[in-house]
Design an enzyme around this catalytic site. Sequence first.
Site, PDB file in Angstrom:
ATOM      1  N   CYS A   2       0.902  -1.426   0.215  1.00  0.00           N
ATOM      2  CA  CYS A   2      -0.102  -0.030  -0.150  1.00  0.00           C
ATOM      3  C   CYS A   2       0.781   1.231   0.031  1.00  0.00           C
ATOM      4  CB  CYS A   2      -0.686   0.117   1.158  1.00  0.00           C
ATOM      5  SG  CYS A   2      -1.753  -1.345   1.275  1.00  0.00           S
ATOM      6  N   TRP A  74      -3.717  -2.931  -1.493  1.00  0.00           N
ATOM      7  CA  TRP A  74      -3.717  -4.311  -2.014  1.00  0.00           C
ATOM      8  C   TRP A  74      -5.060  -4.793  -1.263  1.00  0.00           C
ATOM      9  CZ3 TRP A  74      -2.162  -7.102  -5.629  1.00  0.00           C
ATOM     10  CH2 TRP A  74      -0.845  -6.786  -6.315  1.00  0.00           C
ATOM     11  N   GLU A 479      21.028 -20.013   5.131  1.00  0.00           N
ATOM     12  CA  GLU A 479      20.831 -18.881   4.626  1.00  0.00           C
ATOM     13  C   GLU A 479      21.664 -17.713   5.399  1.00  0.00           C
ATOM     14  OE1 GLU A 479      18.917 -15.073   3.238  1.00  0.00           O
ATOM     15  OE2 GLU A 479      19.805 -17.216   2.579  1.00  0.00           O
ATOM     16  N   LYS A 483      24.375 -15.354   3.581  1.00  0.00           N
ATOM     17  CA  LYS A 483      24.285 -13.775   3.728  1.00  0.00           C
ATOM     18  C   LYS A 483      25.710 -13.341   4.086  1.00  0.00           C
ATOM     19  CE  LYS A 483      20.507 -12.378   2.414  1.00  0.00           C
ATOM     20  NZ  LYS A 483      20.708 -13.820   1.584  1.00  0.00           N
ATOM     21  N   LYS A 602      22.071  -8.653  -8.916  1.00  0.00           N
ATOM     22  CA  LYS A 602      20.745  -8.666  -8.323  1.00  0.00           C
ATOM     23  C   LYS A 602      19.834  -9.885  -8.869  1.00  0.00           C
ATOM     24  CE  LYS A 602      17.579  -8.108  -5.394  1.00  0.00           C
ATOM     25  NZ  LYS A 602      17.603  -8.585  -3.894  1.00  0.00           N
TER      26      LYS A 602
END
Length: 607
Positions: A2, A74, A479, A483, A602
């Site tokens: 939003c 949304w 993960e 990172k 990316k």
Amino acid sequence: MCGIVGILGVGPVADRLLDGLKRLEYRGYDSAGICTVHRGDFDRRRAPGKLRNLAERLQEEPLPGEGGVAHTRWATHGAPTINNAHPHIAGDVVVVHNGIIENFKLLRDELTAQGRELQSETDTEVVAHLLAREIEAGREPRDALSAVLPRLHGAFALAIMIRTHPDLLLGARVGSPLAVGIGEGENFLGSDALALAPFTQRVIYLEEGDRVAITRAGVAVTDADDVPVERPIVQSGASGQLIDKGNHRHFMQKEIYEQPVVVAQTLRSYLRPLEEQVALPDMAFDLSAIERVAIVACGTASYVGMIGKYWIEQFARVPVEVDVASEFRYRDPVLTPGMLGVVVSQSGETADTLAALRHMKQHGVTTAGIINVPTSSMAREVDLLLSTHAGPEIGVASTKAFTCQLAVMAALATNLARAKGKLSREEEREIVRHLSEAPEAMSRALSHDDEIAAMAGKIATARDVLYLGRGPDYPLALEGALKLKEISYIHAEGYASGEMKHGPIALIDDQVPLIVLAPSGPLFDKTVSNMHEAQARGAQVVLISDAAGIAQAGENTIATIEMPQVHPLIAPLVYAIPVQLLAYHVAVAKGTDVDQPRNLAKSVTVE
């Protein structure tokens, strides 16, 4: 996700509000609305669909008024209809809102029991009615806001106007970003500096818990305790071509902090709190006919798949296999009828994952995609698009896309379980309740940022770092290690904690930090036992757990990071935050290029 725009201007504001909303279209939305204050009354226009529909309404029925608020939304548990579109009005109050009010059903029941009639299915309208009730009882607007905010649980940003105070614009943020724009004889409020760029470059970024009272003459900010504070005015430099870092040093830091809001926004598309159900978009296939699932992804997204395997097999009792996309086609997988192939990708353009998707489709496999870019190749080609509403992710190391993907994976697992007859109504209610609690728990996790930054130096000098976890915390250990490798260039590995004694424990000495993910619960004792084995060999342990876990096992560690105590279902979303923050602060301490680490892109669009 939003968008909010508010203006107290020196001339008609409707067209300027619409312009601000256009700057927020990148967030995604399916309805929009504007409300102005004119001659002591509200005047409102709302429309489902794209902003051009609202623009057409404004052409047919212009909105006068020199102050107003606007919103792109949304759809949540209500369809994208005019009644559910923002702004919402109750009595003398108009409200627009980003985020989620977790306890809105309880508040709604309270209001309806008092005879108040709500016109929408949204959580936002509850806020309007609570404020209206306080003002009707004689409170001044700022006092009414101070009375209502402690009753709201969740992550949210609010913009509010009062019919009887047309020269006042109120705002508040808890977990959701909000910026104040400073003009000449006029002032502004917006979701970010990008929305305010057409009007001003002078911006105040509100901090967590801040409230603001805006007039044309000035701006008064108070903190979460309602104590007046001074926030700096900065030059935003925002434009239609630039997504702004706000008051954060790096995009990665900004995107970590956005997670409570974007996860809330994502969950709003899948949770139906009034019905206490989890829903998926309409699909052209029968979910109950699915006999097995293959999840295919790369990098961070593949760890979403590994956590999804735990959830789907636990809830739906459907077998799941998880493949890294670059290997999937080359092992010549067995593809059968009754199989659902799920691809996970932020960009929707990752070459290996896209090739795997097309391989599955060529063999007649039904496909679904958990994807952040709805116009991408994968989004167009899957049979079922499951959107994540993370907004643009600029930092190369994925953060908010990861947790939004987890939120959608949980929704998929729940729906599959219900379709297979493995989930009772009460169990589904519990899942809805726990998922609704996730954004607020993630906000609480972010409150430990300073202590994580303070201990990052203990890791920054290491050459090797190991991460441990059990169950869904094992993929999270992978993960965390990824990172750290990506942005600090420290060699790191993640292991299932029970595997340490099968080889990796040979690496342990007093120069190797060991990051242990161990929320209290059924797997805690086993994980801590493996941690103790490593400590006996000199491991320098950082324990990430809740208060109960730290009290039981926090001795003889070099640091502890305390997380809120949460249900195991949402623990991966919450515990993602400390592993992200740890990697971020270690990279900052080492002076690396956090947002654009070497050799990485990316979106990987070559195999």
